[in-house]
Write a protein that holds these residues in place. Structure first.
Motif, PDB file in Angstrom:
ATOM      1  N   TYR A   1       0.708  -1.262  -0.067  1.00 37.17           N
ATOM      2  CA  TYR A   1       0.069  -0.056   0.154  1.00 37.17           C
ATOM      3  C   TYR A   1       0.932   1.131   0.156  1.00 37.17           C
ATOM      4  N   ASN A   2       1.099   1.837  -1.124  1.00 37.45           N
ATOM      5  CA  ASN A   2       2.099   2.825  -1.266  1.00 37.45           C
ATOM      6  C   ASN A   2       3.277   2.547  -1.016  1.00 37.45           C
ATOM      7  N   GLY A   3       4.088   3.129  -0.085  1.00 31.84           N
ATOM      8  CA  GLY A   3       5.338   2.891   0.367  1.00 31.84           C
ATOM      9  C   GLY A   3       5.345   1.763   1.606  1.00 31.84           C
ATOM     10  N   LEU A   4       3.984   1.183   1.887  1.00 36.43           N
ATOM     11  CA  LEU A   4       4.153   0.005   3.091  1.00 36.43           C
ATOM     12  C   LEU A   4       4.106  -1.385   2.316  1.00 36.43           C
ATOM     13  N   ARG A   5       4.931  -2.096   2.651  1.00 30.12           N
ATOM     14  CA  ARG A   5       5.036  -3.447   1.870  1.00 30.12           C
ATOM     15  C   ARG A   5       5.323  -4.608   2.767  1.00 30.12           C
ATOM     16  N   LEU A   6       4.576  -5.452   2.730  1.00 28.61           N
ATOM     17  CA  LEU A   6       4.395  -6.784   4.032  1.00 28.61           C
ATOM     18  C   LEU A   6       5.286  -7.726   2.692  1.00 28.61           C
ATOM     19  N   ASP A   7       6.363  -8.252   3.097  1.00 28.37           N
ATOM     20  CA  ASP A   7       7.010  -9.463   2.431  1.00 28.37           C
ATOM     21  C   ASP A   7       6.364 -10.782   3.115  1.00 28.37           C
ATOM     22  N   LEU A   8       5.519 -11.344   2.260  1.00 29.75           N
ATOM     23  CA  LEU A   8       4.965 -12.614   2.834  1.00 29.75           C
ATOM     24  C   LEU A   8       5.850 -13.973   2.936  1.00 29.75           C
ATOM     25  N   LEU A   9       7.018 -13.733   2.290  1.00 27.79           N
ATOM     26  CA  LEU A   9       7.774 -15.064   2.251  1.00 27.79           C
ATOM     27  C   LEU A   9       8.741 -14.826   3.461  1.00 27.79           C
ATOM     28  N   LYS A  10       9.319 -13.873   3.455  1.00 29.33           N
ATOM     29  CA  LYS A  10      10.383 -13.310   4.873  1.00 29.33           C
ATOM     30  C   LYS A  10       9.755 -12.717   6.075  1.00 29.33           C
ATOM     31  N   HIS A  11       8.305 -12.541   5.938  1.00 29.60           N
ATOM     32  CA  HIS A  11       7.403 -12.225   6.966  1.00 29.60           C
ATOM     33  C   HIS A  11       8.080 -11.007   7.454  1.00 29.60           C
ATOM     34  N   LYS A  12       8.499 -10.001   6.749  1.00 30.92           N
ATOM     35  CA  LYS A  12       8.742  -8.635   7.115  1.00 30.92           C
ATOM     36  C   LYS A  12       8.361  -7.467   6.484  1.00 30.92           C
ATOM     37  N   CYS A  13       8.316  -6.394   7.285  1.00 28.82           N
ATOM     38  CA  CYS A  13       7.539  -5.273   6.866  1.00 28.82           C
ATOM     39  C   CYS A  13       8.467  -4.077   6.665  1.00 28.82           C
ATOM     40  N   TYR A  14       8.241  -3.440   5.421  1.00 31.28           N
ATOM     41  CA  TYR A  14       9.076  -2.290   5.050  1.00 31.28           C
ATOM     42  C   TYR A  14       8.155  -1.063   4.827  1.00 31.28           C
ATOM     43  N   ILE A  15       8.704  -0.047   5.189  1.00 31.90           N
ATOM     44  CA  ILE A  15       8.358   1.602   4.894  1.00 31.90           C
ATOM     45  C   ILE A  15       9.376   2.146   4.217  1.00 31.90           C
TER      46      ILE A  15
ATOM     47  N   VAL B   1      10.723  -2.418   9.090  1.00 31.46           N
ATOM     48  CA  VAL B   1      10.220  -2.252  10.354  1.00 31.46           C
ATOM     49  C   VAL B   1      10.156  -3.215  11.253  1.00 31.46           C
ATOM     50  N   GLN B   2      10.829  -3.178  12.293  1.00 32.36           N
ATOM     51  CA  GLN B   2      10.552  -4.538  13.319  1.00 32.36           C
ATOM     52  C   GLN B   2       9.244  -4.853  13.578  1.00 32.36           C
ATOM     53  N   LEU B   3       8.520  -5.908  13.303  1.00 31.61           N
ATOM     54  CA  LEU B   3       7.294  -6.239  13.821  1.00 31.61           C
ATOM     55  C   LEU B   3       7.409  -7.607  14.657  1.00 31.61           C
ATOM     56  N   THR B   4       6.567  -7.727  15.447  1.00 31.64           N
ATOM     57  CA  THR B   4       6.488  -9.108  16.148  1.00 31.64           C
ATOM     58  C   THR B   4       5.799  -9.984  15.164  1.00 31.64           C
ATOM     59  N   LYS B   5       5.635 -11.272  15.392  1.00 31.00           N
ATOM     60  CA  LYS B   5       4.822 -12.338  14.711  1.00 31.00           C
ATOM     61  C   LYS B   5       3.310 -11.668  14.709  1.00 31.00           C
ATOM     62  N   LYS B   6       2.838 -11.361  16.054  1.00 30.75           N
ATOM     63  CA  LYS B   6       1.624 -11.234  15.988  1.00 30.75           C
ATOM     64  C   LYS B   6       1.372  -9.898  15.142  1.00 30.75           C
ATOM     65  N   GLU B   7       1.974  -8.755  15.115  1.00 31.70           N
ATOM     66  CA  GLU B   7       1.993  -7.368  14.633  1.00 31.70           C
ATOM     67  C   GLU B   7       1.975  -7.814  12.905  1.00 31.70           C
ATOM     68  N   MET B   8       2.619  -8.618  12.576  1.00 29.61           N
ATOM     69  CA  MET B   8       2.917  -9.116  11.223  1.00 29.61           C
ATOM     70  C   MET B   8       1.518  -9.557  10.790  1.00 29.61           C
ATOM     71  N   GLU B   9       1.000 -10.554  11.617  1.00 26.11           N
ATOM     72  CA  GLU B   9      -0.222 -11.123  11.159  1.00 26.11           C
ATOM     73  C   GLU B   9      -1.321 -10.114  11.212  1.00 26.11           C
ATOM     74  N   ILE B  10      -1.341  -9.135  12.080  1.00 31.95           N
ATOM     75  CA  ILE B  10      -2.376  -8.080  12.134  1.00 31.95           C
ATOM     76  C   ILE B  10      -2.481  -7.432  10.944  1.00 31.95           C
ATOM     77  N   MET B  11      -1.146  -6.995  10.480  1.00 31.98           N
ATOM     78  CA  MET B  11      -1.016  -6.190   9.249  1.00 31.98           C
ATOM     79  C   MET B  11      -1.415  -6.757   7.876  1.00 31.98           C
ATOM     80  N   VAL B  12      -0.925  -8.167   7.932  1.00 24.52           N
ATOM     81  CA  VAL B  12      -1.585  -8.906   6.673  1.00 24.52           C
ATOM     82  C   VAL B  12      -3.010  -8.991   6.478  1.00 24.52           C
ATOM     83  N   LEU B  13      -3.498  -9.297   7.878  1.00 28.15           N
ATOM     84  CA  LEU B  13      -5.266  -9.200   7.863  1.00 28.15           C
ATOM     85  C   LEU B  13      -5.834  -8.184   7.479  1.00 28.15           C
ATOM     86  N   PHE B  14      -5.118  -6.973   8.072  1.00 20.83           N
ATOM     87  CA  PHE B  14      -5.892  -5.577   7.649  1.00 20.83           C
ATOM     88  C   PHE B  14      -5.579  -5.172   6.305  1.00 20.83           C
TER      89      PHE B  14
END
Length: 238
Positions: free
Chosen positions: A147-161, A166-179
């Motif tokens: 979404y614009n400059g926000l990217r979720l890498d589903l293979l590496k389970h990482k978040c980039y802005i 950006v260091q996210l916990t596993k739960k935070e990453m799952e919430i972001m993917v869900l949203f």
């Protein structure tokens, strides 16, 4: 073999936990203070059992240091402590802890919680895609969601802005993917719990709120898109 580090200034507790975890097939090490633990090769551990009230550095402070270091930020932490008030539990979860066990505890409960946390942290995120059309600016493919400059890498389970991780916990990453997979849609608390905490033994009432508050801060300008609909739930409103 998965390695577990037990950090507690009570030698008897360390010995009991170490013995029982080794019976279950884990490799277990002990440290009798946070200072001693921080001198160890922490990145080699699969999970840390951490007491809060210790002489010298507290377990809370040690957890803060671990979460700030990219090399140890993703290591699951279970707090084992006599500080069992709701405020202390919320504080522990806010620091990124994966579970919280109050003393006195049964060894069987500790082993069960360890297995549960390790199982969650080694599984792929089990996030259900709702039959909802994504908003035009949210792009999805098999490997990432953007979404614009926000990217979720589903293979590496990482978040980039804007290209910066950006260091996210596993739960935070799952919430972001869900949203992001359901952008523009408000998700009820029950839906979020079912998708992100489906196999939890106990989930505190404020667990979702704590994780989302922490998530809003971590993703900077994009935090404003995580909206709260009083009486309904949360969503990513673009």
């Amino acid at each position: 073999m998965q390695k577990i580090l037990i950090v507690d200034d009570e030698e008897s507790i360390c010995e009991i936990l170490q013995f029982n975890l080794e019976i279950e097939g884990y490799e277990a090490d002990v440290a009798y203070s946070a200072e001693q633990a921080l001198k160890m090769d922490l990145k080699s551990y699969s999970l840390i059992l951490l007491d809060i009230m210790m002489g010298g550095m507290s377990g809370f402070k040690m957890a803060q240091l671990l979460k700030k270091d990219p090399a140890t930020a993703s290591i699951p932490i279970i707090f084992c402590t006599a500080k069992d008030t709701e405020d202390n539990k919320i504080a522990g979860l806010t620091l990124g802890a994966d579970d919280y066990i109050s003393k006195p505890f049964s060894v069987r409960e500790v082993v069960a919680r360890v297995k549960s946390v390790l199982r969650r942290c080694t599984q792929q995120p089990q996030v259900q895609v709702q039959p909802q059309q994504a908003q035009p600016r949210t792009e999805m493919d098999g490997d990432s969601i953007t979404y614009n400059g926000l990217r979720l890498d589903l293979l590496k389970h990482k978040c980039y802005i804007d290209g910066q991780e950006v260091q996210l916990t596993k739960k935070e990453m799952e919430i972001m993917v869900l949203f992001l997979r359901n952008s523009g849609r408000v998700l009820s608390r029950e839906e979020i719990l079912h998708n992100v905490w489906s196999d939890e033994v106990v989930v505190l009432d404020r667990t979702i709120d704590v994780n989302i508050t922490r998530l809003r801060k971590k993703i900077g300008e994009y935090g404003k898109f995580i909206v709260t609909r009083q009486g309904y739930g949360y969503g990513f409103d673009v």
